[in-house]
Design a protein around this motif. Sequence first.
Motif, mmCIF file in Angstrom:
data_model
loop_
_atom_site.group_PDB
_atom_site.id
_atom_site.type_symbol
_atom_site.label_atom_id
_atom_site.label_comp_id
_atom_site.label_asym_id
_atom_site.label_seq_id
_atom_site.Cartn_x
_atom_site.Cartn_y
_atom_site.Cartn_z
ATOM 1 N N TYR A 161 0.815 -1.214 0.000
ATOM 2 C CA TYR A 161 0.000 0.000 0.000
ATOM 3 C C TYR A 161 0.855 1.274 0.000
ATOM 4 C CZ TYR A 161 -3.894 -3.083 1.187
ATOM 5 O OH TYR A 161 -4.839 -4.080 1.170
ATOM 6 N N GLY A 162 1.940 1.278 0.776
ATOM 7 C CA GLY A 162 2.770 2.475 0.877
ATOM 8 C C GLY A 162 2.191 3.484 1.850
ATOM 9 N N PHE A 163 3.062 4.325 2.392
ATOM 10 C CA PHE A 163 2.647 5.320 3.381
ATOM 11 C C PHE A 163 3.394 6.637 3.135
ATOM 12 C CE2 PHE A 163 1.916 1.109 4.958
ATOM 13 C CZ PHE A 163 0.627 1.182 5.449
ATOM 14 N N HIS A 164 3.195 7.603 4.016
ATOM 15 C CA HIS A 164 3.750 8.957 3.842
ATOM 16 C C HIS A 164 3.255 9.574 2.535
ATOM 17 C CE1 HIS A 164 7.463 7.581 6.395
ATOM 18 N NE2 HIS A 164 6.527 8.112 7.183
ATOM 19 N N GLY A 165 2.093 9.145 2.064
ATOM 20 C CA GLY A 165 1.613 9.581 0.756
ATOM 21 C C GLY A 165 1.409 11.073 0.621
ATOM 22 N N THR A 166 0.919 11.728 1.684
ATOM 23 C CA THR A 166 0.711 13.177 1.581
ATOM 24 C C THR A 166 2.038 13.892 1.395
ATOM 25 O OG1 THR A 166 0.653 13.292 4.010
ATOM 26 C CG2 THR A 166 -1.459 13.244 2.865
ATOM 27 N N SER A 167 3.091 13.394 2.064
ATOM 28 C CA SER A 167 4.415 13.992 1.907
ATOM 29 C C SER A 167 4.955 13.756 0.507
ATOM 30 C CB SER A 167 5.382 13.414 2.951
ATOM 31 O OG SER A 167 6.686 13.943 2.787
ATOM 32 N N HIS A 168 4.864 12.531 0.019
ATOM 33 C CA HIS A 168 5.383 12.232 -1.315
ATOM 34 C C HIS A 168 4.639 13.026 -2.389
ATOM 35 C CE1 HIS A 168 8.264 9.029 -0.394
ATOM 36 N NE2 HIS A 168 7.431 8.679 0.574
ATOM 37 N N ALA A 169 3.333 13.194 -2.222
ATOM 38 C CA ALA A 169 2.552 13.976 -3.188
ATOM 39 C C ALA A 169 3.004 15.430 -3.188
ATOM 40 C CB ALA A 169 1.065 13.881 -2.856
ATOM 41 N N TYR A 170 3.104 16.008 -2.006
ATOM 42 C CA TYR A 170 3.478 17.416 -1.876
ATOM 43 C C TYR A 170 4.891 17.651 -2.408
ATOM 44 C CZ TYR A 170 4.639 21.900 0.281
ATOM 45 O OH TYR A 170 5.043 23.199 0.494
ATOM 46 N N VAL A 171 5.835 16.823 -1.980
ATOM 47 C CA VAL A 171 7.241 17.045 -2.331
ATOM 48 C C VAL A 171 7.490 16.821 -3.819
ATOM 49 C CG1 VAL A 171 9.601 16.201 -1.965
ATOM 50 C CG2 VAL A 171 8.089 16.588 -0.011
ATOM 51 N N SER A 172 6.866 15.811 -4.405
ATOM 52 C CA SER A 172 7.058 15.592 -5.842
ATOM 53 C C SER A 172 6.528 16.776 -6.643
ATOM 54 C CB SER A 172 6.385 14.287 -6.279
ATOM 55 O OG SER A 172 4.993 14.304 -6.039
ATOM 56 N N ARG A 173 5.415 17.321 -6.214
ATOM 57 C CA ARG A 173 4.834 18.483 -6.902
ATOM 58 C C ARG A 173 5.709 19.728 -6.723
ATOM 59 N NH1 ARG A 173 0.220 18.020 -4.688
ATOM 60 N NH2 ARG A 173 0.398 19.767 -3.239
ATOM 61 N N GLU A 174 6.202 19.935 -5.499
ATOM 62 C CA GLU A 174 7.057 21.097 -5.231
ATOM 63 C C GLU A 174 8.401 20.976 -5.944
ATOM 64 O OE1 GLU A 174 6.405 24.043 -3.315
ATOM 65 O OE2 GLU A 174 4.430 23.244 -3.821
ATOM 66 N N THR A 175 8.878 19.759 -6.117
ATOM 67 C CA THR A 175 10.127 19.558 -6.844
ATOM 68 C C THR A 175 9.966 19.967 -8.303
ATOM 69 O OG1 THR A 175 10.749 17.739 -5.375
ATOM 70 C CG2 THR A 175 11.909 17.892 -7.472
ATOM 71 N N ALA A 176 8.842 19.589 -8.897
ATOM 72 C CA ALA A 176 8.570 20.001 -10.275
ATOM 73 C C ALA A 176 8.521 21.523 -10.373
ATOM 74 C CB ALA A 176 7.249 19.392 -10.748
ATOM 75 N N LYS A 177 7.892 22.146 -9.398
ATOM 76 C CA LYS A 177 7.813 23.610 -9.380
ATOM 77 C C LYS A 177 9.209 24.221 -9.292
ATOM 78 C CE LYS A 177 4.586 25.318 -6.795
ATOM 79 N NZ LYS A 177 3.844 25.787 -5.586
ATOM 80 N N LEU A 178 10.068 23.614 -8.467
ATOM 81 C CA LEU A 178 11.440 24.097 -8.310
ATOM 82 C C LEU A 178 12.194 24.021 -9.637
ATOM 83 C CD1 LEU A 178 13.547 25.056 -6.169
ATOM 84 C CD2 LEU A 178 14.140 22.645 -5.851
ATOM 85 N N LEU A 179 11.876 23.028 -10.451
ATOM 86 C CA LEU A 179 12.515 22.876 -11.761
ATOM 87 C C LEU A 179 11.837 23.719 -12.842
ATOM 88 C CD1 LEU A 179 13.093 19.000 -11.840
ATOM 89 C CD2 LEU A 179 14.674 20.790 -11.094
ATOM 90 N N GLY A 180 10.749 24.398 -12.470
ATOM 91 C CA GLY A 180 10.036 25.222 -13.425
ATOM 92 C C GLY A 180 9.214 24.422 -14.416
ATOM 93 N N LYS A 181 8.766 23.226 -13.990
ATOM 94 C CA LYS A 181 8.013 22.359 -14.885
ATOM 95 C C LYS A 181 6.697 21.933 -14.254
ATOM 96 C CE LYS A 181 12.139 20.430 -17.107
ATOM 97 N NZ LYS A 181 12.860 19.191 -17.466
ATOM 98 N N ASP A 182 5.806 21.423 -15.089
ATOM 99 C CA ASP A 182 4.570 20.841 -14.604
ATOM 100 C C ASP A 182 4.873 19.445 -14.064
ATOM 101 O OD1 ASP A 182 1.933 19.075 -15.227
ATOM 102 O OD2 ASP A 182 1.382 21.179 -14.905
ATOM 103 N N PRO A 183 4.195 19.010 -12.981
ATOM 104 C CA PRO A 183 4.446 17.671 -12.440
ATOM 105 C C PRO A 183 4.304 16.556 -13.474
ATOM 106 C CG PRO A 183 3.148 18.939 -10.890
ATOM 107 C CD PRO A 183 3.257 19.776 -12.142
ATOM 108 N N SER A 184 3.442 16.743 -14.458
ATOM 109 C CA SER A 184 3.239 15.711 -15.478
ATOM 110 C C SER A 184 4.463 15.537 -16.381
ATOM 111 C CB SER A 184 2.025 16.056 -16.337
ATOM 112 O OG SER A 184 2.237 17.260 -17.062
#
Length: 382
Positions: A161-184
Amino acid sequence: MLDMADGARLAVGLVERIGEETSRLAHTPLATDGAKREREERIADHAAALKAVSEELAADGLGLDSPELAAIGHRVVHGGQKFTQPTVITEEVVAELEKLVPLAPLHNPANITGIRTAMGLRPDLPQVAVFDTAFHSTMPESAARYAIDTATADAHSVRRYGFHGTSHAYVSRETAKLLGKDPSEVNVIVLHLGNGASASAVRGGRCVDTSMGLTPLEGLVMGTRSGDLDPAVILHLSRNAGMSVDEIDSLLNKKSGLIGLCGDNDMREIRRRIDEGDEQAALAFDVYVHRLKKYIGAYYAVLGKVDAIAFTAGVGENAAPVREAAVAGLEELGLVVDGDLNAVRSGEPRLISPEYARVAVAVVPTDEELEIATQSYALVSA
């Protein structure tokens, strides 16, 4: 409490040592620039804790009776296969959560208590459950399945199932923002390193693999949890050491990981001991980093192409030696850390890799509370 107009925190706090002889409540009203307040008294259970928090909020004009309150968001650790999105809570939802207690016996009961207490305090207000497991529900069956008898697995909900999902969702999205790209457009390996630790492989904003499994025990070496081990270790300890299921459970969850290897689960203390020449602390650090590096390599292979690796949570955000050691020797994979950038301490998202690096290495502070509030507000305002 957050103002969703701009994500600003109106108040922060915590209650700890619930049920012990002396509990502690800390509360800081940020909206009024008030001083931090602390109470030390016995708080019997999670219901009493939430009521005490409500009292502190009310004292600052932020009570749960506020007409501006749009929703109360609840972190629920395990949503099983049924709950893969934020969900408005009803009695039927609570009944389903109770059925999931066997999958998270240490966490879901407390989550349910918090929900029932909040529903009693504000029965007119939408209550939203945000699940730790939800972000990982996009894993393909090839990643989610254990290679055991399918009928047995399905009958007992045995899968990853996996856990810490809210953190992984937030951080992956913020990382994309840091790179100036869309998460997709971005593939990210997220390393959530705290007392609990997990890794995830995120392709285009969707999780395709994660290190924790049926429970939060699988995966990386953690503060007190073993992470990956041969399942036969459990059988061996039962047959040859005469240990009961409960004793083995306690060993693997509370007496293993860093604390089992060297007697400390605080990375700062472990590093201090290493600097003083402590060989046991050095071994614990090396085991920790070895496992971490294995997951970086594995998820690089899973993703095929990696745009960034993001370190987050207490150890990931603050322990520069861990970040440096985790990518050392992986230059052929495009992973390099700049020593000066890595040494900087900051509460802001930042790159710690040199400009020429093929893969960005980032430090991205997590914000699970904001993620829960954002998902909750989006649901009730839709």
